[in-house]
Design a protein around this motif. Structure first.
Motif, PDB file in Angstrom:
ATOM      1  N   GLU A  31     -20.369  -1.005  -0.180  1.00 46.14           N
ATOM      2  CA  GLU A  31     -19.222  -1.432  -0.976  1.00 46.14           C
ATOM      3  C   GLU A  31     -18.272  -0.264  -1.230  1.00 46.14           C
ATOM      4  N   LEU A  32     -18.821   0.920  -1.508  1.00 52.29           N
ATOM      5  CA  LEU A  32     -17.968   2.089  -1.717  1.00 52.29           C
ATOM      6  C   LEU A  32     -17.190   2.421  -0.458  1.00 52.29           C
ATOM      7  N   LEU A  33     -17.861   2.417   0.679  1.00 55.02           N
ATOM      8  CA  LEU A  33     -17.195   2.716   1.950  1.00 55.02           C
ATOM      9  C   LEU A  33     -16.016   1.779   2.182  1.00 55.02           C
ATOM     10  N   ILE A  34     -16.229   0.496   2.002  1.00 55.57           N
ATOM     11  CA  ILE A  34     -15.151  -0.472   2.229  1.00 55.57           C
ATOM     12  C   ILE A  34     -14.041  -0.294   1.205  1.00 55.57           C
ATOM     13  N   ALA A  35     -14.386  -0.059  -0.040  1.00 55.52           N
ATOM     14  CA  ALA A  35     -13.368   0.136  -1.079  1.00 55.52           C
ATOM     15  C   ALA A  35     -12.507   1.365  -0.776  1.00 55.52           C
ATOM     16  N   ALA A  40      -6.565   3.537   0.976  1.00 50.15           N
ATOM     17  CA  ALA A  40      -5.525   4.406   1.530  1.00 50.15           C
ATOM     18  C   ALA A  40      -4.144   3.825   1.233  1.00 50.15           C
ATOM     19  N   GLN A  41      -3.277   4.630   0.632  1.00 52.48           N
ATOM     20  CA  GLN A  41      -1.922   4.218   0.263  1.00 52.48           C
ATOM     21  C   GLN A  41      -1.925   2.956  -0.601  1.00 52.48           C
ATOM     22  N   ALA A  42      -2.942   2.840  -1.436  1.00 55.66           N
ATOM     23  CA  ALA A  42      -3.042   1.718  -2.376  1.00 55.66           C
ATOM     24  C   ALA A  42      -3.669   2.252  -3.666  1.00 55.66           C
ATOM     25  N   THR A  43      -3.512   1.522  -4.754  1.00 58.52           N
ATOM     26  CA  THR A  43      -4.101   1.955  -6.018  1.00 58.52           C
ATOM     27  C   THR A  43      -5.527   1.435  -6.146  1.00 58.52           C
ATOM     28  N   ASP A  44      -6.339   2.162  -6.917  1.00 59.98           N
ATOM     29  CA  ASP A  44      -7.702   1.700  -7.173  1.00 59.98           C
ATOM     30  C   ASP A  44      -7.683   0.349  -7.881  1.00 59.98           C
ATOM     31  N   VAL A  45      -6.729   0.149  -8.779  1.00 61.93           N
ATOM     32  CA  VAL A  45      -6.621  -1.121  -9.502  1.00 61.93           C
ATOM     33  C   VAL A  45      -6.392  -2.266  -8.526  1.00 61.93           C
ATOM     34  N   GLY A  46      -5.486  -2.053  -7.569  1.00 63.17           N
ATOM     35  CA  GLY A  46      -5.192  -3.081  -6.583  1.00 63.17           C
ATOM     36  C   GLY A  46      -6.381  -3.377  -5.683  1.00 63.17           C
ATOM     37  N   VAL A  47      -7.081  -2.330  -5.284  1.00 68.00           N
ATOM     38  CA  VAL A  47      -8.272  -2.517  -4.446  1.00 68.00           C
ATOM     39  C   VAL A  47      -9.350  -3.262  -5.222  1.00 68.00           C
ATOM     40  N   ASN A  48      -9.564  -2.894  -6.477  1.00 66.78           N
ATOM     41  CA  ASN A  48     -10.591  -3.555  -7.287  1.00 66.78           C
ATOM     42  C   ASN A  48     -10.315  -5.044  -7.457  1.00 66.78           C
ATOM     43  N   LYS A  49      -9.052  -5.412  -7.617  1.00 66.18           N
ATOM     44  CA  LYS A  49      -8.711  -6.834  -7.758  1.00 66.18           C
ATOM     45  C   LYS A  49      -9.133  -7.614  -6.522  1.00 66.18           C
ATOM     46  N   ALA A  50      -8.973  -6.997  -5.356  1.00 69.19           N
ATOM     47  CA  ALA A  50      -9.355  -7.656  -4.109  1.00 69.19           C
ATOM     48  C   ALA A  50     -10.870  -7.657  -3.910  1.00 69.19           C
ATOM     49  N   THR A  51     -11.506  -6.514  -4.105  1.00 73.48           N
ATOM     50  CA  THR A  51     -12.944  -6.430  -3.831  1.00 73.48           C
ATOM     51  C   THR A  51     -13.776  -7.151  -4.885  1.00 73.48           C
ATOM     52  N   THR A 121     -12.342  10.169   3.452  1.00 73.56           N
ATOM     53  CA  THR A 121     -13.187   9.018   3.150  1.00 73.56           C
ATOM     54  C   THR A 121     -14.658   9.375   3.276  1.00 73.56           C
ATOM     55  N   ALA A 122     -15.000  10.110   4.330  1.00 75.82           N
ATOM     56  CA  ALA A 122     -16.391  10.536   4.508  1.00 75.82           C
ATOM     57  C   ALA A 122     -16.837  11.401   3.334  1.00 75.82           C
ATOM     58  N   THR A 134     -19.519  17.562  -1.804  1.00 77.74           N
ATOM     59  CA  THR A 134     -18.304  17.561  -0.992  1.00 77.74           C
ATOM     60  C   THR A 134     -17.094  17.360  -1.902  1.00 77.74           C
ATOM     61  N   ILE A 135     -15.928  17.759  -1.428  1.00 74.77           N
ATOM     62  CA  ILE A 135     -14.698  17.645  -2.217  1.00 74.77           C
ATOM     63  C   ILE A 135     -13.628  16.974  -1.352  1.00 74.77           C
ATOM     64  N   ALA A 136     -13.323  15.741  -1.697  1.00 79.27           N
ATOM     65  CA  ALA A 136     -12.319  14.984  -0.955  1.00 79.27           C
ATOM     66  C   ALA A 136     -10.948  15.258  -1.563  1.00 79.27           C
ATOM     67  N   VAL A 137     -10.121  15.999  -0.873  1.00 79.96           N
ATOM     68  CA  VAL A 137      -8.822  16.393  -1.419  1.00 79.96           C
ATOM     69  C   VAL A 137      -7.764  15.342  -1.100  1.00 79.96           C
ATOM     70  N   ASP A 138      -7.298  14.663  -2.134  1.00 81.96           N
ATOM     71  CA  ASP A 138      -6.190  13.719  -1.985  1.00 81.96           C
ATOM     72  C   ASP A 138      -4.929  14.347  -2.579  1.00 81.96           C
ATOM     73  N   THR A 139      -3.892  13.556  -2.743  1.00 85.57           N
ATOM     74  CA  THR A 139      -2.632  14.106  -3.257  1.00 85.57           C
ATOM     75  C   THR A 139      -2.789  14.636  -4.687  1.00 85.57           C
TER      76      THR A 139
END
Length: 211
Positions: A31-35, A40-51, A121-122, A134-139
């Protein structure tokens, strides 16, 4: 930035949020992998509504494959770039079934071989699902690291490598989450809320605000 100041920043962030995690909703590595793939280029709130609607129906690779491409799209159509993400998700699910027994591999090379899964993502999956340092560097992390001068770099890869070098082992598993949340809610892009920042006095950003 000197070692002592860096350590104090990390200590304050830890004390303020001792057990941080992602704001994406998930209950398994898959579930985390798919979320994350969908985020990408979306908000966590928007993804959560879908998942939140998708995962009760299909939360394994085979279950998503059984939905079919159009079936999957019907659940994620509110997310940006959903057509491309749906195709990548289906391909990823097929590879997980064919190559990994339907399980998410705890292996960077295998994760990065999945369609739509890059280093960031990995890193998120290895860190959040499996507890890797690990440290995933986003914006957000890129901005906070450079503004504060915690770990400066011209691109996300440089910042990642610098953070891995300067962040003490005791902080490595959680620093990814602290910096993302700090960038999302306090050290925001346009008008950082310096006046309410718990590390304001340690930050070396020159253009501080009164907010």
């Amino acid at each position: 930035m000197n070692k002592e100041k860096r350590l104090e920043i990390l200590t304050r962030l830890r004390d303020d949020n001792p057990h941080p995690t992602t704001e994406l909703n998930f209950s398994s590595p898959f579930e985390l992998l798919i979320a994350v793939l969908l985020s990408a280029q979306a908000t966590d709130v928007g993804v959560n509504k879908a998942t939140d609607k998708l995962f009760p129906v299909a939360n394994t690779p085979q279950a998503i494959l059984d939905l079919g491409l159009e079936g999957l799209k019907s659940y994620i159509k509110t997310i940006g770039l959903f057509n491309t993400k749906a195709v990548n998700t289906m391909k990823t699910c097929q590879m997980l079934v064919d190559l990994h027994g339907g399980e998410v591999p705890e292996n960077r090379e295998a994760l990065e071989a999945l369609p739509g899964v890059g280093r960031k993502t990995a890193n998120v999956v290895l860190n959040t699902a499996f507890g890797w340092p690990t440290i995933a560097v986003d914006t957000h992390i890129f901005r906070v690291s450079n503004r504060t001068k915690l770990a400066m770099g011209k691109n996300v890869d440089q910042v990642e490598q610098k953070l891995l070098k300067v962040v003490p082992k005791a902080f490595k598993v959680d620093v990814h989450h602290w910096l993302i949340l700090h960038g999302r809610y306090t050290c925001v892009a346009r008008k950082p809320k310096c006046g309410s920042c718990i590390i304001e006095d340690l930050c070396e950003f020159k253009e501080k605000t009164e907010l």
